[in-house]
Design an enzyme around this catalytic site. Structure first.
Site, PDB file in Angstrom:
ATOM      1  N   HIS A 187      20.242  13.271  16.703  1.00  0.00           N
ATOM      2  CA  HIS A 187      20.761  12.540  17.862  1.00  0.00           C
ATOM      3  C   HIS A 187      20.947  13.480  19.051  1.00  0.00           C
ATOM      4  O   HIS A 187      20.615  13.134  20.191  1.00  0.00           O
ATOM      5  CB  HIS A 187      22.090  11.878  17.498  1.00  0.00           C
ATOM      6  N   GLU A 209      15.779   8.672  13.671  1.00  0.00           N
ATOM      7  CA  GLU A 209      17.159   8.173  13.611  1.00  0.00           C
ATOM      8  C   GLU A 209      17.229   6.820  12.916  1.00  0.00           C
ATOM      9  O   GLU A 209      18.155   6.561  12.145  1.00  0.00           O
ATOM     10  CB  GLU A 209      17.735   8.039  15.024  1.00  0.00           C
ATOM     11  N   ASN A 249       0.565  34.201   0.188  1.00  0.00           N
ATOM     12  CA  ASN A 249      -0.292  34.827  -0.821  1.00  0.00           C
ATOM     13  C   ASN A 249       0.320  34.700  -2.208  1.00  0.00           C
ATOM     14  O   ASN A 249      -0.388  34.479  -3.196  1.00  0.00           O
ATOM     15  CB  ASN A 249      -0.509  36.307  -0.478  1.00  0.00           C
TER      16      ASN A 249
END
Length: 659
Positions: free
Chosen positions: A46, A68, A396
């Site tokens: 928000h 939201e 890796n």
């Protein structure tokens, strides 16, 4: 208003909020019953939406708004949490991070997120929250009675319908601003939807308010229209019966309630309470300013050392007292400046759990990432540079190190692989170890690849130790992958990692046990330009040993020295430790041997050694200066310092000696 002046703050705070969302999502995934995580995510999302809309980054604000909706549905128990929901939220965060990165690079945050928005809308099924239409407002007995009382006192009552623009993102904020205008003009009696629903944005784009005021309709209309993103305002006078007419209609219960009612503005909402000014005791400082401050202070430390030496030579009590006081003050100042530049490695580590989660999912592996020592602190300049090498090593480990679940089970391992990322201090350095319990490095495969690429010849290959073979993977363009992938090296190899770490004055080493895993150990300087050191004498030369590497000093008689396989050793508190003669190591001339050794006991991690010197001079604060490009790669010397008498002393790298 020129928003460019706030851009840097916006970028930094956006990254902080996105990191918080990532962290909380990772925790929520492990415990979906705890909605406290969802509330924390919602607050950050928000705030980010509000900042983005204010700065004019509409795409960013729109995507956050859709997030939201999903989060609101979850916390209101309108949506079950499953993998699709979490994946969509993680994808949204990734897209938001790309947008913020684009803004930081001078872009406009434009990104095609139509498919992602559709996915979020499909998840919520277009009804995450009950939307309240503001078509009418009910006038109950209580409201009618209050209005009649105010009418007798000469007040006007208006029904005000406010229509916000359809594109308005911060509906609750705009509604708050309208209420603020109305409360300055009179008293709000009632609203539809309720004040609570308006605060939570549970309305489409309009709301109705009943206002009692002395102001005219025209003035009210003008005041409300000054609020941004208000499309239209309709004001109608409310027909009110006189109080005498109402007395016969009001029930006893309502009459009793009226006596206790005071016409006032609605109680402050959590949104309003958050708007109260707070005492902010932090400021953001450009790192260049800290660098300049550090450079000036380094010169001050050198001059301080010179003053201390002059004071000793003159033996003047008043001068001694003044110099001592200046030393104390400058010491406190030094601590403050150094701490200002130190940042926990957590700022780099905290993005890795999310990355490992996504990579393991893409590769069909089960991997747990363990992080130890995240509170270990490093200089800010090193923190900024170390992120990419660690990402490369971690990818890796996920791609090449950890095996597929079936292969691990076949080899008698747990199907879930473990990667351990550990940071710790040792002397004047920070060590970061990346360890996995995967397949390890195949010596023969690395040798064959090196031979095929012409990195070494057959004769050299036969003489290489395991450690030297492992070092070959740092050669430019070296890769053992059968096919190039997007996960780890992309065929680039680890040479970029090594070059970056070495450019920071660090080093990287490899240990591996085929079938059981590998460990990459990165050694980095703290880059603290000012350190506490023990000055030692060797013939006519002086050297400095970082105090953080020293356990203690000792005088050892020659008869106490033993020899094991040609190496001098001593019994130090029940443990046999090797002795290193620095005069022999650095070929110091005119060396004279007495009947005892002056020994400095130093450590690196779990390893310990004794360094033989001629004598101890004492402890001193020194400024660490790089040897530059004139003397690159000098063994066991990490830099030099200028002493109080203007002479130069070399700084010994205890970690290199022990290694």
């Amino acid at each position: 208003m020129d928003m460019n002046q706030y851009l840097e703050v916006f970028i930094e705070e956006s990254r902080e909020h996105l990191q918080n969302v990532n962290d909380q999502l990772m925790r929520f995934e492990k415990n979906t019953d705890d909605l406290g995580y969802v509330n924390e995510i919602f607050r950050s999302a928000h705030t980010l939406k509000g900042m983005s809309a204010t700065m004019g980054f509409d795409d960013l604000a729109q995507l956050t708004h859709k997030m939201e909706n999903v989060l609101d549905a979850v916390r209101n128990h309108q949506l079950d949490v499953h993998t699709e929901v979490l994946d969509a939220l993680f994808e949204s965060v990734d897209a938001l991070e790309i947008m913020v990165q684009s803004i930081s690079e001078g872009g406009d945050s434009q990104l095609d997120v139509k498919l992602l928005v559709q996915k979020l809308q499909r998840i919520v099924a277009e009804e995450p929250v009950a939307q309240h239409a503001a078509s009418s407002i009910e006038y109950d007995e209580l409201v009618q009675t209050l209005l009649s009382q105010t009418a007798d006192q000469g007040f006007n009552a208006f029904e005000i319908t406010v229509q916000l623009e359809r594109t308005c993102l911060l509906k609750a904020a705009r509604a708050y601003m309208v209420f603020d205008v109305l409360e300055q003009a009179g008293d709000v009696i009632k609203s539809a939807p309720t004040v609570q629903d308006i605060e939570q944005e549970k309305f489409e784009s309009s709301f109705i308010v009943i206002l009692v005021t002395n102001e005219s309709q025209e003035k009210l209309q003008a005041s409300i229209m000054e609020v941004s993103e208000v499309e239209s305002v309709k004001i109608a006078a409310v027909p009110v019966k006189k109080e005498t007419e109402m007395e016969e209609l009001v029930s006893p219960e309502v009459a009793a309630a009226i006596q206790e009612v005071t016409v006032s503005a609605p109680s402050k909402s959590p949104v309003e309470e958050k708007r109260q000014p707070s005492n902010n005791k932090t400021i953001r400082v450009n790192i260049d300013r800290l660098d300049s401050l550090m450079n000036l202070f380094e010169e001050l430390v050198i001059d301080r050392g010179r003053l201390e030496q002059i004071s000793k030579e003159l033996n003047n009590s008043e001068l001694d007292e003044t110099v001592e006081r200046m030393s104390r003050i400058s010491g406190d100042l030094q601590t403050i400046i150094l701490n200002m530049r130190m940042v926990p490695v957590e700022t780099v580590f905290n993005r890795f759990p999310r990355m490992v989660r996504q990579l393991s999912k893409d590769l069909g592996k089960q991997i747990e990432l363990q992080i130890v020592g995240a509170d270990t602190e490093l200089d800010r300049t090193v923190i900024d540079e170390i992120g990419d090498p660690l990402v490369h090593l971690l990818r890796n480990a996920v791609d090449h190190g950890i095996e597929m679940p079936q292969a691990r089970l076949k080899n008698g391992k747990n199907e879930k692989g473990t990667i351990r990322l550990k940071a710790y201090h040792s002397g004047n350095h920070v060590f970061i170890d990346l360890e996995d319990d995967g397949a390890g490095i195949n010596r023969e495969k690395v040798l064959q690849k090196a031979l095929d690429r012409g990195i070494i010849d057959g004769q050299t290959a036969e003489t290489l130790t395991d450690k030297q073979v492992y070092e070959l993977i740092f050669a430019s363009g070296f890769s053992t992958a059968e096919q190039i992938s997007d996960v780890s090296g992309r065929g680039v190899g680890l040479d970029v990692v090594k070059n970056t770490i070495e450019s920071l004055g660090g080093s990287v080493t490899i240990n591996s046990n085929e079938g059981y895993g590998s460990r990459f150990s990165i050694q980095l300087p703290l880059t603290l330009s000012i350190i506490s050191a023990l000055l030692v004498q060797m013939s006519e030369e002086r050297y400095a040993l970082p105090l953080s590497s020293i356990i203690e000093t000792a005088i050892v008689q020659l008869k106490e020295v033993m020899h094991v396989h040609g190496q001098k050793v001593i019994d130090f508190r029940g443990a046999i430790i090797p002795l290193i003669d620095l005069k022999e190591l650095f070929t110091v001339p005119n060396s004279v041997q007495g009947d005892h050794y002056s020994v400095v006991i130093v450590k690196k991690g779990e390893k310990t050694a004794g360094l033989i010197v001629d004598s101890f001079i004492g402890q001193q604060e020194i400024v660490l200066k790089s040897l530059g490009h004139y003397l690159p790669g000098v063994f066991a010397i990490s830099g030099a310092t200028i002493l109080g008498d203007g002479q130069v002393a070399l700084i010994i790298d205890c970690n290199a000696l022990i290694e």
